[in-house]
Design a protein around this motif. Sequence first.
Motif, PDB file in Angstrom:
ATOM      1  N   CYS A   1       0.851  -1.177   0.000  1.00 35.98           N
ATOM      2  CA  CYS A   1       0.000   0.000   0.000  1.00 35.98           C
ATOM      3  C   CYS A   1       0.894   1.235   0.000  1.00 35.98           C
ATOM      4  O   CYS A   1       1.993   1.210   0.562  1.00 35.98           O
ATOM      5  CB  CYS A   1      -0.961   0.017   1.188  1.00 35.98           C
ATOM      6  N   ARG A   2       0.430   2.276  -0.670  1.00 36.72           N
ATOM      7  CA  ARG A   2       1.167   3.539  -0.707  1.00 36.72           C
ATOM      8  C   ARG A   2       0.204   4.696  -0.461  1.00 36.72           C
ATOM      9  O   ARG A   2      -0.887   4.735  -1.028  1.00 36.72           O
ATOM     10  CB  ARG A   2       1.871   3.730  -2.060  1.00 36.72           C
ATOM     11  N   PHE A   3       0.635   5.615   0.404  1.00 37.39           N
ATOM     12  CA  PHE A   3      -0.114   6.831   0.689  1.00 37.39           C
ATOM     13  C   PHE A   3       0.798   8.007   0.319  1.00 37.39           C
ATOM     14  O   PHE A   3       1.699   8.358   1.068  1.00 37.39           O
ATOM     15  CB  PHE A   3      -0.510   6.902   2.160  1.00 37.39           C
ATOM     16  N   ILE A   4       0.589   8.566  -0.875  1.00 41.10           N
ATOM     17  CA  ILE A   4       1.482   9.552  -1.491  1.00 41.10           C
ATOM     18  C   ILE A   4       2.880   8.940  -1.552  1.00 41.10           C
ATOM     19  O   ILE A   4       3.102   8.034  -2.345  1.00 41.10           O
ATOM     20  CB  ILE A   4       1.427  10.922  -0.781  1.00 41.10           C
ATOM     21  N   ASP A   5       3.842   9.388  -0.710  1.00 41.10           N
ATOM     22  CA  ASP A   5       5.194   8.813  -0.809  1.00 41.10           C
ATOM     23  C   ASP A   5       5.511   7.860   0.337  1.00 41.10           C
ATOM     24  O   ASP A   5       6.663   7.443   0.495  1.00 41.10           O
ATOM     25  CB  ASP A   5       6.237   9.922  -0.883  1.00 41.10           C
ATOM     26  N   ASP A   6       4.525   7.521   1.128  1.00 42.20           N
ATOM     27  CA  ASP A   6       4.699   6.581   2.239  1.00 42.20           C
ATOM     28  C   ASP A   6       4.389   5.174   1.712  1.00 42.20           C
ATOM     29  O   ASP A   6       3.242   4.847   1.412  1.00 42.20           O
ATOM     30  CB  ASP A   6       3.755   6.961   3.376  1.00 42.20           C
ATOM     31  N   ILE A   7       5.429   4.336   1.598  1.00 39.84           N
ATOM     32  CA  ILE A   7       5.321   3.054   0.901  1.00 39.84           C
ATOM     33  C   ILE A   7       5.518   1.903   1.877  1.00 39.84           C
ATOM     34  O   ILE A   7       6.454   1.916   2.684  1.00 39.84           O
ATOM     35  CB  ILE A   7       6.378   2.958  -0.225  1.00 39.84           C
ATOM     36  N   GLU A   8       4.641   0.895   1.780  1.00 37.76           N
ATOM     37  CA  GLU A   8       4.805  -0.329   2.558  1.00 37.76           C
ATOM     38  C   GLU A   8       4.588  -1.522   1.642  1.00 37.76           C
ATOM     39  O   GLU A   8       3.569  -1.629   0.959  1.00 37.76           O
ATOM     40  CB  GLU A   8       3.811  -0.373   3.720  1.00 37.76           C
ATOM     41  N   LEU A   9       5.574  -2.431   1.606  1.00 45.49           N
ATOM     42  CA  LEU A   9       5.513  -3.636   0.794  1.00 45.49           C
ATOM     43  C   LEU A   9       5.795  -4.843   1.678  1.00 45.49           C
ATOM     44  O   LEU A   9       6.612  -4.758   2.609  1.00 45.49           O
ATOM     45  CB  LEU A   9       6.544  -3.588  -0.339  1.00 45.49           C
ATOM     46  N   THR A  10       5.135  -5.966   1.404  1.00 44.45           N
ATOM     47  CA  THR A  10       5.323  -7.158   2.240  1.00 44.45           C
ATOM     48  C   THR A  10       5.851  -8.318   1.399  1.00 44.45           C
ATOM     49  O   THR A  10       5.609  -8.404   0.186  1.00 44.45           O
ATOM     50  CB  THR A  10       3.999  -7.567   2.926  1.00 44.45           C
ATOM     51  N   PHE A  11       6.561  -9.263   2.093  1.00 44.55           N
ATOM     52  CA  PHE A  11       7.277 -10.332   1.394  1.00 44.55           C
ATOM     53  C   PHE A  11       7.270 -11.607   2.238  1.00 44.55           C
ATOM     54  O   PHE A  11       7.120 -11.567   3.456  1.00 44.55           O
ATOM     55  CB  PHE A  11       8.738  -9.911   1.140  1.00 44.55           C
ATOM     56  N   ARG A  12       7.484 -12.723   1.551  1.00 45.68           N
ATOM     57  CA  ARG A  12       7.590 -14.002   2.261  1.00 45.68           C
ATOM     58  C   ARG A  12       8.989 -14.210   2.831  1.00 45.68           C
ATOM     59  O   ARG A  12       9.155 -14.820   3.879  1.00 45.68           O
ATOM     60  CB  ARG A  12       7.247 -15.162   1.316  1.00 45.68           C
ATOM     61  N   THR A  13      10.010 -13.720   2.126  1.00 48.26           N
ATOM     62  CA  THR A  13      11.390 -13.949   2.571  1.00 48.26           C
ATOM     63  C   THR A  13      12.137 -12.627   2.705  1.00 48.26           C
ATOM     64  O   THR A  13      11.808 -11.626   2.056  1.00 48.26           O
ATOM     65  CB  THR A  13      12.162 -14.843   1.577  1.00 48.26           C
ATOM     66  N   LEU A  14      13.168 -12.643   3.526  1.00 41.89           N
ATOM     67  CA  LEU A  14      13.991 -11.459   3.724  1.00 41.89           C
ATOM     68  C   LEU A  14      14.741 -11.095   2.449  1.00 41.89           C
ATOM     69  O   LEU A  14      14.920  -9.906   2.130  1.00 41.89           O
ATOM     70  CB  LEU A  14      14.977 -11.717   4.869  1.00 41.89           C
ATOM     71  N   SER A  15      15.181 -12.103   1.693  1.00 40.49           N
ATOM     72  CA  SER A  15      15.918 -11.825   0.453  1.00 40.49           C
ATOM     73  C   SER A  15      15.020 -11.130  -0.575  1.00 40.49           C
ATOM     74  O   SER A  15      15.481 -10.257  -1.322  1.00 40.49           O
ATOM     75  CB  SER A  15      16.490 -13.118  -0.135  1.00 40.49           C
ATOM     76  N   ASP A  16      13.730 -11.494  -0.602  1.00 40.55           N
ATOM     77  CA  ASP A  16      12.794 -10.813  -1.499  1.00 40.55           C
ATOM     78  C   ASP A  16      12.656  -9.337  -1.112  1.00 40.55           C
ATOM     79  O   ASP A  16      12.608  -8.459  -1.981  1.00 40.55           O
ATOM     80  CB  ASP A  16      11.420 -11.482  -1.449  1.00 40.55           C
ATOM     81  N   ALA A  17      12.612  -9.078   0.171  1.00 39.74           N
ATOM     82  CA  ALA A  17      12.492  -7.701   0.643  1.00 39.74           C
ATOM     83  C   ALA A  17      13.738  -6.895   0.286  1.00 39.74           C
ATOM     84  O   ALA A  17      13.657  -5.740  -0.165  1.00 39.74           O
ATOM     85  CB  ALA A  17      12.250  -7.677   2.154  1.00 39.74           C
ATOM     86  N   ASP A  18      14.924  -7.492   0.477  1.00 36.56           N
ATOM     87  CA  ASP A  18      16.176  -6.813   0.130  1.00 36.56           C
ATOM     88  C   ASP A  18      16.240  -6.502  -1.365  1.00 36.56           C
ATOM     89  O   ASP A  18      16.658  -5.407  -1.769  1.00 36.56           O
ATOM     90  CB  ASP A  18      17.374  -7.679   0.524  1.00 36.56           C
ATOM     91  N   SER A  19      15.843  -7.453  -2.180  1.00 33.61           N
ATOM     92  CA  SER A  19      15.875  -7.255  -3.636  1.00 33.61           C
ATOM     93  C   SER A  19      14.920  -6.145  -4.061  1.00 33.61           C
ATOM     94  O   SER A  19      15.249  -5.327  -4.932  1.00 33.61           O
ATOM     95  CB  SER A  19      15.502  -8.559  -4.352  1.00 33.61           C
ATOM     96  N   ALA A  20      13.753  -6.107  -3.438  1.00 34.99           N
ATOM     97  CA  ALA A  20      12.771  -5.076  -3.783  1.00 34.99           C
ATOM     98  C   ALA A  20      13.269  -3.688  -3.389  1.00 34.99           C
ATOM     99  O   ALA A  20      13.060  -2.708  -4.117  1.00 34.99           O
ATOM    100  CB  ALA A  20      11.438  -5.369  -3.100  1.00 34.99           C
ATOM    101  N   LEU A  21      13.952  -3.601  -2.240  1.00 35.76           N
ATOM    102  CA  LEU A  21      14.493  -2.309  -1.818  1.00 35.76           C
ATOM    103  C   LEU A  21      15.553  -1.826  -2.809  1.00 35.76           C
ATOM    104  O   LEU A  21      15.588  -0.645  -3.167  1.00 35.76           O
ATOM    105  CB  LEU A  21      15.086  -2.419  -0.415  1.00 35.76           C
ATOM    106  N   THR A  22      16.399  -2.731  -3.268  1.00 34.84           N
ATOM    107  CA  THR A  22      17.419  -2.365  -4.263  1.00 34.84           C
ATOM    108  C   THR A  22      16.758  -1.870  -5.549  1.00 34.84           C
ATOM    109  O   THR A  22      17.190  -0.865  -6.141  1.00 34.84           O
ATOM    110  CB  THR A  22      18.320  -3.572  -4.573  1.00 34.84           C
ATOM    111  N   LYS A  23      15.704  -2.557  -5.983  1.00 36.36           N
ATOM    112  CA  LYS A  23      14.981  -2.151  -7.195  1.00 36.36           C
ATOM    113  C   LYS A  23      14.315  -0.800  -6.995  1.00 36.36           C
ATOM    114  O   LYS A  23      14.362   0.070  -7.890  1.00 36.36           O
ATOM    115  CB  LYS A  23      13.925  -3.213  -7.524  1.00 36.36           C
ATOM    116  N   LEU A  24      13.714  -0.612  -5.847  1.00 34.79           N
ATOM    117  CA  LEU A  24      13.034   0.655  -5.551  1.00 34.79           C
ATOM    118  C   LEU A  24      14.029   1.811  -5.570  1.00 34.79           C
ATOM    119  O   LEU A  24      13.753   2.885  -6.128  1.00 34.79           O
ATOM    120  CB  LEU A  24      12.342   0.560  -4.194  1.00 34.79           C
ATOM    121  N   GLU A  25      15.185   1.618  -4.969  1.00 35.74           N
ATOM    122  CA  GLU A  25      16.211   2.671  -4.960  1.00 35.74           C
ATOM    123  C   GLU A  25      16.629   3.035  -6.383  1.00 35.74           C
ATOM    124  O   GLU A  25      16.828   4.212  -6.706  1.00 35.74           O
ATOM    125  CB  GLU A  25      17.423   2.200  -4.143  1.00 35.74           C
ATOM    126  N   ALA A  26      16.768   2.025  -7.252  1.00 35.00           N
ATOM    127  CA  ALA A  26      17.182   2.277  -8.634  1.00 35.00           C
ATOM    128  C   ALA A  26      16.112   3.041  -9.403  1.00 35.00           C
ATOM    129  O   ALA A  26      16.418   3.976 -10.160  1.00 35.00           O
ATOM    130  CB  ALA A  26      17.496   0.951  -9.331  1.00 35.00           C
TER     131      ALA A  26
END
Length: 473
Positions: free
Chosen positions: A175-200
């Motif tokens: 869910c996102r509220f303007i620029d406040d973003i929350e994403l959920t994942f099954r594994t920690l590695s999925d969360a890390d990968s998504a953060l790297t993608k988001l930063e890019a």
Amino acid sequence: MWSASIQHDLARPGGLRRRLSIPNPVNFFRLSKAFEQHQAALSIEWNKSPISFTKPNLNLASGRGIAPDARDRASPRVAARVGARYVLHTDIAQFYPSIYTHSIPWVLHTKAVAKSSIGNMALVGNLLDKEFQACQQGQTKGIAIGPDTSLGIAELLLSPLDQRIMAECNVVGGCRFIDDIELTFRTLSDADSALTKLEALLSDLELQPNALKTRIEELPVSLDSNVSTSLRGNLPPDTNAAQSQWIDYFNRAFAVAKEDRTAGVLRYAVAALSGVQPTTWCWSTVQQLLWQCITIDPGCIRHVVDVIAINRLRGGLVPDVDLAAKAIDSVIRTSAVSGHASEVVWSIWTAMYIGFQIKLDAQNAITAMDDALVATAAMFAGTATHVFSQPIDSRLWRSWLQQDCFYQEYWLFAYEAYRRGWFPNEVAASQIAQDPCAAFLNNSGVTFIVDNAVAAYVPQRAQAGGGGGGGGY
């Protein structure tokens, strides 16, 4: 034609400040017209996000041009966390002030097309880019915080980003509220990968995550603010609360506010009282507790006045004028010298609404402030009511009335001075009456002040029936 926006200093919890911008009406009309003419293209981008809960919505009853749907944040978070073990939370550092206006055509037409078609106003992105720059004297870095058009651009930039994250990463929900973003994942590695993608993806737009608010946590994590959870159960009963219950409630609020000064605890605590009616016996103590809040957090002023207004309208409870005057005098003396403009504007409003005079020392502090909204509010209050014991005058405010003042940072004050006859000699010398746009607005009866604001004011919660206690802010 370029113009400057008014800059207004807004109080935030914890002593933080936010710089709001009010664009000149001439340039803002052009910008809004561009939004209207290209609404279909913008809507396509806005609707790309599968997780945004702040999509611009045309709602004629909302009182705004475009506004996000009013939703609580807990419910979307509940849905997003089903089946997930980890949650990534982030927002964007200095989001609106960091937006690069050239990124608008990048998103709408791709970087390659935008860079090869600079100056082609047939491209919607280039037109919007140009009009945003015109609203801020040609600046390309940052857009105004506040106007509905800024919400539109926020969603324009972030909705396609949401779409890519959800399609290219192993996301369970979000869910996102303007620029406040929350994403959920099954594994920690999925969360890390998504953060790297988001930063890019943010880097491509010349944006970056807020390092202080970016974190990956293992669930369970709180769904709602600890402030509301902590105070909700201590709220006094809707009617017939004992004095001890009022004291217990504020005692809890003060304790929580001291623990976390950035959470807006007292604003929530006061606003939550809109549906609670004190007894006549407790009214004096309740007012003392309310006014104590504004000394701790001056951003509470509007909420305190609303609670007092609701109880005057519904229960016939009369405000203690002397107590209000004492509290507001303290806020003005503290805030004016620091340039804290929003607190002073709300203080002037409070004096007008409750009906007391601002002391001369506080008046002198107000007239030294370099803020167009403070000046406009003070001049209006001084001519329309008896808020000040002496006529309002300010050498600083007179100095703003120069040639082209209608397109400079103090345009609102200059226009209202022209319309209302304030400082007539300086207004005449500025030649604002000869400006075709200012003259058009004046001849059309446009004003940026609600003349009968005091007599007609009914707090929003009173209009809606108020409901029970526990309202947000």
